[in-house]
Structure formats: C-alpha cells, structure tokens
Design a protein around this motif. Structure first.
Motif, PDB file in Angstrom:
ATOM      1  N   PRO A  47       0.834  -1.204   0.000  1.00 37.18           N
ATOM      2  CA  PRO A  47       0.000   0.000   0.000  1.00 37.18           C
ATOM      3  C   PRO A  47       0.867   1.251   0.000  1.00 37.18           C
ATOM      4  O   PRO A  47       1.780   1.373   0.811  1.00 37.18           O
ATOM      5  CB  PRO A  47      -0.796  -0.109   1.313  1.00 37.18           C
ATOM      6  N   GLY A  48       0.607   2.147  -0.952  1.00 34.46           N
ATOM      7  CA  GLY A  48       1.349   3.406  -1.003  1.00 34.46           C
ATOM      8  C   GLY A  48       2.617   3.339  -1.835  1.00 34.46           C
ATOM      9  O   GLY A  48       3.262   4.363  -2.035  1.00 34.46           O
ATOM     10  N   ALA A  49       2.974   2.148  -2.348  1.00 32.78           N
ATOM     11  CA  ALA A  49       4.246   2.060  -3.090  1.00 32.78           C
ATOM     12  C   ALA A  49       4.057   2.158  -4.597  1.00 32.78           C
ATOM     13  O   ALA A  49       4.960   1.828  -5.344  1.00 32.78           O
ATOM     14  CB  ALA A  49       4.963   0.755  -2.742  1.00 32.78           C
ATOM     15  N   SER A  50       2.889   2.612  -5.047  1.00 34.43           N
ATOM     16  CA  SER A  50       2.690   2.583  -6.492  1.00 34.43           C
ATOM     17  C   SER A  50       3.655   3.553  -7.172  1.00 34.43           C
ATOM     18  O   SER A  50       3.998   4.601  -6.623  1.00 34.43           O
ATOM     19  CB  SER A  50       1.242   2.885  -6.857  1.00 34.43           C
ATOM     20  N   MET A  51       4.098   3.156  -8.340  1.00 34.02           N
ATOM     21  CA  MET A  51       5.149   3.915  -9.031  1.00 34.02           C
ATOM     22  C   MET A  51       4.645   4.367 -10.394  1.00 34.02           C
ATOM     23  O   MET A  51       3.853   3.663 -11.024  1.00 34.02           O
ATOM     24  CB  MET A  51       6.381   3.027  -9.247  1.00 34.02           C
ATOM     25  N   THR A  52       5.152   5.494 -10.832  1.00 28.42           N
ATOM     26  CA  THR A  52       4.788   5.959 -12.168  1.00 28.42           C
ATOM     27  C   THR A  52       5.629   5.193 -13.195  1.00 28.42           C
ATOM     28  O   THR A  52       6.618   4.536 -12.837  1.00 28.42           O
ATOM     29  CB  THR A  52       5.092   7.452 -12.330  1.00 28.42           C
ATOM     30  N   ARG A  53       5.266   5.358 -14.442  1.00 29.80           N
ATOM     31  CA  ARG A  53       6.005   4.689 -15.515  1.00 29.80           C
ATOM     32  C   ARG A  53       7.481   5.112 -15.493  1.00 29.80           C
ATOM     33  O   ARG A  53       8.387   4.284 -15.571  1.00 29.80           O
ATOM     34  CB  ARG A  53       5.360   5.066 -16.845  1.00 29.80           C
ATOM     35  N   ASP A  54       7.728   6.415 -15.345  1.00 32.45           N
ATOM     36  CA  ASP A  54       9.117   6.886 -15.367  1.00 32.45           C
ATOM     37  C   ASP A  54       9.907   6.381 -14.167  1.00 32.45           C
ATOM     38  O   ASP A  54      11.096   6.078 -14.268  1.00 32.45           O
ATOM     39  CB  ASP A  54       9.161   8.421 -15.419  1.00 32.45           C
ATOM     40  N   GLU A  55       9.233   6.305 -13.024  1.00 34.78           N
ATOM     41  CA  GLU A  55       9.923   5.768 -11.844  1.00 34.78           C
ATOM     42  C   GLU A  55      10.277   4.299 -12.067  1.00 34.78           C
ATOM     43  O   GLU A  55      11.373   3.848 -11.715  1.00 34.78           O
ATOM     44  CB  GLU A  55       9.034   5.923 -10.603  1.00 34.78           C
ATOM     45  N   LYS A  56       9.345   3.563 -12.684  1.00 33.68           N
ATOM     46  CA  LYS A  56       9.642   2.144 -12.949  1.00 33.68           C
ATOM     47  C   LYS A  56      10.819   2.010 -13.914  1.00 33.68           C
ATOM     48  O   LYS A  56      11.656   1.124 -13.762  1.00 33.68           O
ATOM     49  CB  LYS A  56       8.410   1.442 -13.528  1.00 33.68           C
TER      50      LYS A  56
END
Ligand code: KIV
Ligand code: ZN
Length: 516
Positions: A21-30
C-alpha cells in the motif's frame, strides 16, 4: 573444481513490491528502477501486471522497450485475456517472459476460484499453451503452493511442464512455511515430478513470519535455482524476500551454497536508495546490508577489533555492496556539463534537455544553500524534477512560518493551482502542522494523513531533509516526497506532491473532475 551453478535472481520490486500500500510507481519511476536493476545484472525483472490497469500495461511496455540485458517479465492470471495483454505489453522486449499463475491450495480453489482440482489443472495447462504463442520463456506459479497438497502440486507441475512451462515457481503466498519444511517441499517436488529436469525450480516467499529469506535459502539448498525477491524486501503486508540479503548470503557463504548469482553487488546500495526515494519507504537503520548502521561499529571493543583486523567483526566489505564514503561531487561553481556527467556516472539519464535544465536550475538553488552536494542529493533532486513532470495541479509559490518559544506556530502559504495564486494561513501545534493546515485551508482535500517521516539525506546540519507524506482518500493511498535543506519547506513539497498524485489519478479516471 567444478564451476558453480547459476542462481537466477528474479526481481519483483516493480510488481509484488509495488503491491505494498502506497508504493505505487509511475512509468518513469519504474523505468529508472528497471535501469538500476539491469545495471545490477538482475536476470529477470518482473515489471508489472499488464491487465491490472492501463498504467500498469504502459509501464511494462516501457520497461520492455528500455531494458536490453535482463529478461522482462509480465504477470498474468491463467486467463486468455490476461495472457494476451501481457504478450502485447512485452512485444518489443529483447527477452520476454510471461509469468502465469493459478491457485492450487484447497482453500483458494474452493472459496476463491470455486473450481475443482481438475478444472484448475486444465486452466493451468491452457494458460501455458496460450502464453507460448508469445514467447518460449514461460513461468508458471501454483499460487499458495506453501499450503497446497504436494500430490496435487506434482500433478499440476508435471502437466504445465508438458505444456511448455520452463520455470516452475513455488510461492509461499501467505508466508506460512518454515525453512526446513519449505526446503523439503521443494526437494520433494523436484524428486517426484517426472519431467522436473525440463524446468528451473524457483521460489517466491512472503515475510509474514519474518522467514522469507530463510525459506528461500532453504529452498536453494534443496535444489531451487531461481529466487524471486525485492529490493529492501518491499512487498505486500510484511513484504517479500529481500534481494540484498539473498544475494549477499549466497555470495558470503560460498562454502555452503552450490551456486552463485551474477549480481554486481556494488549496485545494491544505490538501487536500495533509489527504491526508497521513489516509494518513500525509508530503510530501517538496522536493516541487513542496506541499513545505515549495517556496517557501523559503535562499541569500543568492536572498533578496536576492526581497526586491528577488519575480519574480526566484519563478514562483508561495505564497499562490496556499494557503500561509498560520502564524496563531495559537485558544488556551487560546477557547470552544467559536470552536472550532466556526474548524473550519468551514477546511472541517472534524464529523458530530455528540458528535464536536464530543470534539474540543473534546482541544483544551482541547492548549491547556494548547501556547500557540498553529494550523490544522494543529486538522486533527490532528480526525483523531484521527475515528479514535477506530472501535470501538477498545485505548486508551492511561497511559505512563511513563524515558530518561537512561547508562541503558537503560524504558517502563511501561497499556492498556484493551474495558474491562479491563492494564499491561506493557519496556526498549528508545530510549524509542519501549521503548514499542512494552511495548505488545507486552500485545497480542502479531505484526505487523511497516514504517515509523516523525515530523513536526513546526508550527514551534517546543512543536509537536505527528505520528507515522505502518505495520504489516503476513499481507499486510495499515495506517498509524496519532498527534499530541501529546510525541513518545513520539504514537508510542504511532500504534501503537495502527494496531493498532486491523488489529483492526477482522479483526473485520469474522471477527466471532468477538476480538484482532488
Ligand atoms: O505471492 C504470490 O503467490 C504471488 C504469485 C503471483 C507468484 O505473488
Ligand atoms: Zn507474492
């Protein structure tokens, strides 16, 4: 001496790690994390679950188009639509793997899937066959294997290997197993499944009882040759097995393990930092390998021993896992080329000249406030530049805070929201509380603050404070980050970053809604 077998490292930070929970990442972060994992020589990078959302699909596709050396994997339930979506996301990968799964434990089959064991076997086989339309590199997981009947597991595994699965992953989905028992299960499956020699056996352990690493290593000693793990042990609930602990245990205890990984261990600490910055999940100081105290000796007896001979108390060298002495890399007189070159040296590639210019402008502002700029400062600066590429709804224009002994702290904040500037003010129990309340007097977000944390990025009183703020609204959780030499400003930036992430999600889902 016979050559050691390879232990395949399958990193799932971007998939199972992101499920925290709360660790979702954007495409650029991935993409940034995937590049770091590739530099580390992770063999397989599980980049996401393409059917889960359009954003997940885009991220897997982007990682597949960026990474060239590591295999890029996409997760799919044992359903045609999931597998087709994963195949599509991975179409441009240099090396692609589809990972398909279906539950095999009695409780999951009966209550979650409402399927008979025969139906589960049929669906697993047809999923593997469908995945073969896209790639020969197929992984199959019997979900909740740790609570499944070993006889049934043997039957499913034999069938999916016949259908073309090349990796069989045994997940302890709920972190229920204990090392001796889990190792025995893996040994038994390899022994009893007649075609087990046609697949690599893998394990995927969760940490609910704190045993994920121990269970994984026990499986390796019993024949598993792939371990699924995450940086910093990130993952759902108590997390997954930690990559750095698995890799360093196997590397340090080569007298015990019959295999070794290809991991460049000097990339461990920089990757750990990057994951922590991107997710806002701080690493506890006493965390093995990557915690700030992992190589610090406080007691006099230890210090004396280490000074006389490092091996008296140290079993690994700090520099072997990427701990560098804090080096002053840049300062106020450094130019744009030196800045760009240092970013490249620490593996940061900005995607456009505009991003480089923005980051350089921030660097100059920081260099005016802080004499020595370290690599960690650059990481934080670039994270800020990248998160600022969101279509930000709110920007901090100015902040004035009064905090004095005997007086109630008071903050006045000015924000710009899509071009319009608005000011608000508030008192609070401290300067940060007053600042957040002043922001809320403008945005009225109706979010709830779940976590607020501050970490010094480097040492010294002029260090930047890196603040993480976790906000929740209607079941959605986001983490915002902000860094500044002034921790109240860093806090305001982090709060706005979280609000902008929430607003961005709302606007993507409902383009007609203007505000959070
Ligand atoms: O924990 C689990 O069972 C999983 C599977 C999808 C491998 O994450
Ligand atoms: Zn998992």
């Amino acid at each position: 001496m016979a050559a050691k077998e390879q232990l395949i490292i399958f990193d799932t930070t971007l998939r199972d790690g992101e499920q925290s929970p709360g660790a979702s990442m954007t495409r650029d972060e991935k993409i940034r994390i995937a590049r770091s994992l590739e530099r580390m020589h992770a063999d397989v990078i599980e980049a996401g679950f393409p059917i889960a959302s359009p954003g997940d699909f885009e991220s897997v596709k982007a990682v597949a188009e960026t990474v060239r050396e590591s295999t890029v994997c996409g997760l799919a339930r044992a359903l045609d639509k999931d597998i087709d979506r994963a195949g599509e996301a991975l179409a441009n990968a240099e090396r692609a793997r589809i990972h398909t799964f279906i539950a095999t434990s009695p409780i999951h089959m009966k209550t979650k899937l409402r399927m008979t064991p025969d139906q589960v076997v049929d669906q697993a086989v047809s999923a593997v066959k469908r995945a073969r339309r896209y790639t020969d590199n197929i992984e199959f997981s019997p979900e909740d294997a740790g609570r499944s009947d070993p006889d049934f597991l043997c039957r499913v595994i034999e069938s999916v290997i016949d259908a073309g699965a090349t990796t069989i992953n045994i997940p302890d989905t709920v972190g229920y197993n204990i090392p001796q028992q889990f190792g025995k299960l893996v040994a038994q499956l390899i022994e009893r499944v007649p075609n087990s020699d046609k697949a690599v056996f893998s394990v995927h352990c969760h940490n609910d009882l704190g045993l994920a690493v121990a269970n994984s290593l026990s499986a390796v000693l019993n024949g598993a040759r792939q371990v699924e793990c995450t940086i910093n042990g990130l993952g759902e609930r108590a997390g997954n097995a930690s990559l750095e602990e698995i890799v360093m245990t196997v590397r340090t205890r080569q007298d015990v393990f019959p295999c070794d990984t290809r991991i460049d261990t000097t990339q461990i600490v920089p990757t750990s930092r990057l994951v922590s910055t991107v997710t806002g999940f701080a690493v506890q100081p006493n965390k093995a390998i990557v915690g700030a105290n992992a190589f610090a000796h406080e007691s006099g007896i230890h210090q004396d021993g280490v000074l006389k001979s490092r091996e008296t108390y140290e079993i690994m060298r700090a520099q072997d896992v990427g701990w560098l002495e804090n080096r002053m890399v840049l300062g106020k007189h450094s130019g744009r080329n030196a800045f760009r070159a240092r970013l490249a040296e620490i593996g940061i590639e900005l995607s456009s000249e505009q991003e480089l210019n923005d980051a350089f402008a921030r660097f100059k502002v920081l260099a005016d406030k802080k004499h020595d700029i370290y690599d960690e400062d650059l990481q934080a600066l670039v994270s800020e530049t990248e998160s600022a590429t969101y279509e930000d709804l709110y920007r901090l224009v100015s902040l004035k805070v009064c905090s004095e002994t005997g007086e109630v702290p008071h903050a006045i904040v000015t924000l710009s929201a899509e071009g319009d500037e608005t000011s608000g003010e508030s008192e609070g129990s401290g300067p940060v509380d007053a600042t957040f309340k002043a922001i809320e007097s403008i945005v009225d977000s109706r979010t709830s603050l779940q976590i607020y944390s501050v970490n010094a990025i480097t040492g010294g009183t002029d260090a930047q404070g890196e603040v993480t703020v976790r906000l929740e609204k209607g079941g959605r959780i986001v983490n915002g980050q902000g860094a500044d030499t002034d921790i109240v400003i860093a806090s305001a930036k982090a709060y706005l970053n979280a609000l902008n992430k929430l607003a961005q999600r709302v606007r993507r889902a409902h383009p007609q809604i203007e505000h959070v």
